[in-house]
Structures are given as structure tokens and as C-alpha cells.
Design a protein around this motif. Sequence first.
Motif, PDB file in Angstrom:
ATOM      1  N   SER A  88      -9.893  11.173  -3.098  1.00 30.14           N
ATOM      2  CA  SER A  88      -9.452  10.460  -2.015  1.00 30.14           C
ATOM      3  C   SER A  88      -8.043   9.881  -2.379  1.00 30.14           C
ATOM      4  N   ALA A  89      -7.603   9.619  -3.483  1.00 37.24           N
ATOM      5  CA  ALA A  89      -6.283   9.036  -3.729  1.00 37.24           C
ATOM      6  C   ALA A  89      -5.229   9.809  -3.434  1.00 37.24           C
ATOM      7  N   LEU A  90      -5.283  11.153  -3.712  1.00 36.01           N
ATOM      8  CA  LEU A  90      -4.182  11.852  -3.146  1.00 36.01           C
ATOM      9  C   LEU A  90      -3.987  11.943  -1.863  1.00 36.01           C
ATOM     10  N   LEU A  91      -4.887  12.097  -0.699  1.00 44.72           N
ATOM     11  CA  LEU A  91      -4.706  12.074   0.753  1.00 44.72           C
ATOM     12  C   LEU A  91      -4.615  10.551   1.078  1.00 44.72           C
ATOM     13  N   ALA A  92      -5.061   9.690   0.656  1.00 44.81           N
ATOM     14  CA  ALA A  92      -5.004   8.314   1.086  1.00 44.81           C
ATOM     15  C   ALA A  92      -3.363   7.883   0.735  1.00 44.81           C
ATOM     16  N   LYS A  93      -2.823   7.965  -0.324  1.00 40.32           N
ATOM     17  CA  LYS A  93      -1.589   7.878  -0.698  1.00 40.32           C
ATOM     18  C   LYS A  93      -0.552   8.806  -0.009  1.00 40.32           C
ATOM     19  N   LEU A 109      -8.101   4.375  12.958  1.00 32.35           N
ATOM     20  CA  LEU A 109      -7.597   5.075  13.782  1.00 32.35           C
ATOM     21  C   LEU A 109      -7.091   4.406  14.969  1.00 32.35           C
ATOM     22  N   GLU A 110      -8.020   3.314  15.387  1.00 32.94           N
ATOM     23  CA  GLU A 110      -7.845   2.719  16.560  1.00 32.94           C
ATOM     24  C   GLU A 110      -6.214   1.687  16.605  1.00 32.94           C
ATOM     25  N   GLN A 111      -5.816   1.767  15.423  1.00 32.23           N
ATOM     26  CA  GLN A 111      -4.455   0.819  15.266  1.00 32.23           C
ATOM     27  C   GLN A 111      -3.186   1.971  15.968  1.00 32.23           C
ATOM     28  N   PHE A 112      -3.748   3.138  16.127  1.00 35.86           N
ATOM     29  CA  PHE A 112      -2.419   4.066  16.789  1.00 35.86           C
ATOM     30  C   PHE A 112      -2.666   4.284  18.217  1.00 35.86           C
ATOM     31  N   PRO A 113      -2.004   4.615  18.739  1.00 35.36           N
ATOM     32  CA  PRO A 113      -1.723   4.714  20.314  1.00 35.36           C
ATOM     33  C   PRO A 113      -2.496   5.851  20.585  1.00 35.36           C
ATOM     34  N   PRO A 114      -3.100   6.003  21.777  1.00 33.42           N
ATOM     35  CA  PRO A 114      -4.151   7.164  22.231  1.00 33.42           C
ATOM     36  C   PRO A 114      -3.194   8.594  22.299  1.00 33.42           C
ATOM     37  N   GLN A 165       1.375   1.300   7.199  1.00 30.59           N
ATOM     38  CA  GLN A 165       1.343   2.263   6.035  1.00 30.59           C
ATOM     39  C   GLN A 165      -0.283   2.124   5.441  1.00 30.59           C
ATOM     40  N   ASP A 166      -0.786   0.886   5.588  1.00 32.57           N
ATOM     41  CA  ASP A 166      -2.129   0.518   4.856  1.00 32.57           C
ATOM     42  C   ASP A 166      -3.151   0.945   5.996  1.00 32.57           C
ATOM     43  N   THR A 167      -2.787   1.208   7.246  1.00 37.93           N
ATOM     44  CA  THR A 167      -3.761   1.736   8.153  1.00 37.93           C
ATOM     45  C   THR A 167      -3.874   3.084   7.846  1.00 37.93           C
TER      46      THR A 167
END
Length: 351
Positions: A208-213, A328-333, A229-231
Motif C-alpha cells: 500500500s505504501a507506494l500507491l498511498a504516497k 473520496l467525499e472530500q473531492f468534488p463530484p 494531500q492527506d485525503t
Amino acid sequence: WSQVVSEAEKIVGYPTSFMSLRCLLSDELSNIAMQVRKLVGTKHPLLDTARGFVYDSRNNLQMRGLVILLISKAAGPSTAELSFQHDMVSGIYSSQRSLAEITELIHTAFLVHRGIVNIGELKSCDGPLKDMQFGNKMAVLSGDFLLANACTSLAQLQNTKVVELISSAIGDLVQGIYYENSKSSEENCLTDDIGISRWKEQVFLSHSALLAKSCQAAMELAKHSAEIQDTAFQYGKHMSMSHKLHSDLQPFVKGSSSDAMAFSLNSAPAVLHQEFLGREAWLKQIREHTHRCACVFQQLQEAIKAGKGVTSAIDLCRCHGNRALAALEQFPPSEARDALANIVYAVTRFP
């Protein structure tokens, strides 16, 4: 899964299945490919890895790059980057596309490195010893070549924070793979003595680290805030955790006897089964289903199915999926956000 991926590729503008093509078609790698042909007829894992790059719609090896492009498009440009919007194509900066390619190259390099076999454990049916030794040399050299290409492209992004993030992800990958292999060399050690919390730590490092970062780095390239960035990091982390859990669960939920040997004793359902059962009872169960020559995995698989390990792993998969959806809810539709949600639905849906 294949349908979700092909629809997502339309949104980012091109098929990411060929993301590493520029590197893979280089003269140096063409020469490596010619050398790998010498392994035909042996059972060296490097052959399967190479075959998977050409066609693998089931697992989609290029999923990481696609997620980075989608999350870049879902977040859009930041107010700090308005002057650079001319550099955008299909809502994605060229630096973000480069980052997606770099992430795929790093992942591919580690896949190739994982194809190194333990010469001491080889059987005569695997192939001639000199061919297997040659295969190991090719796995080391071609993996290093891909990693060197990725590092060169990373430096060209000229962003020290992104370099730091991706470098730390490479370190995490190495540490995660070390954990995976450290027990396997111990004599008579069939399964690790780890709980699910320790399992999650190890899977984060190696999967997971590679994709998350990389998702976080994509936001940094567009000059998004630390909160965004954290989202993105949280989405990448939890989506890839649910993807790994989904993969671990396949031999248990497919119900096909032909998949009886296609699971690891250190997969999530087995680790959870061990937690419920207790370490001693688990080892006793393994010994009961073990003959002098090989493990009778089918009976062990049925024993795990009969316990709580499988249902708990499904719950855990859905839990990580829900946390990815919450991020994902933090991003606009948008279409890109919907595609990211569909990727989560694809790996959290079970028969």
C-alpha cells in the motif's frame, strides 16, 4: 474489474495498460527480453512475470498508475497552480502523468525482483541449474534497470518533497519484502506467528505504501494543500489494502476445487483463522493436514472456510473500502471520482 478499469481509462484519456511502454520498448530492455527467451522451457518465475506484462486483464498490473491519474483529475488544479493550467491535458498535469509512469516502473521493478528463486530449493523438474541461475541474474539486472529509469525520471520532476515521498515508498517496499521473506528461511516454519494488526503493518509496507504516497505526491505536484494531500494518501492506502484483502480471499470465495493450492498460509483469512483458533491449535491443524511430502491444502482450506477467518477478512476488506470511499467525499463530484469509487466497489463485492 476489467470493465471498471477500461471505463476509468477512457476518463484519463489513454489505456494505462501500456503506461511503461516507453521504457519497455527501449533498446536496453529489448536486449533483456531477448535474453529472457533463453528461459523458455524452465519454470523460472521471471517468465510468468514477463508474460503478465503482455496480457493480464484479470489482475491489471498497471492499476496503480491509473489510480494516480484518476485522483489527479478528481482533485483538479489548485488555486496556487492557476498559472500552469496550460500544461494540463484531460485535466491532468504532465508531471502527474510522469509520476504515474514512475510508480508503475517501481512496481514493475519489484515484481521482477520477486522472481528471484532460491537455488537451494530447486527440483530437477524446474529446469537446468545453469538456466535458473541465469534467470536470477536477469531478474536482478532487469529489475535494477527499471528502478534506475524510475529514479532518473523522478529527479526530472524537480520537486524535493515528491522525491522524498517516493524514495520513502521504495524503502517501505524493501522493508515489507524483507518481512515477507525473513521467516521463510527458518527451518520448519510454515506460517508466521503474527496477528492481524501486524499483518496490516506488513501489507501496508509491501503493497500500500507506494500507491498511498504516490497519490499524495500527485497532489503535491499540483500544489494542493496538506489536507488534500492527506485525503489522497488515505484513499490510496485503504483502496490498496482492500485490493490485497480481495486478492487473498479469492481462493476461499470462488468455491472451485482447482484453486485448492492457490492460497498462502500467511494470507488474511489464514491469519484471522489463526487468531480465532490460537497459535498451538493452528499449528496442530496444519500438521494434521500435512504429509511427509506436501501439504494437503484443500482440507486446510476447508478448515479455514469452516471457521471465522473468511467472513472476518471480508468484513475487513469492506471496512477499508468504506474508508477509501469516505476519503473520496472530500473531492468534488466528477467522472474521475465515480471511477475511483467503482474501483473500490469492484474489490469489495463478493458472491
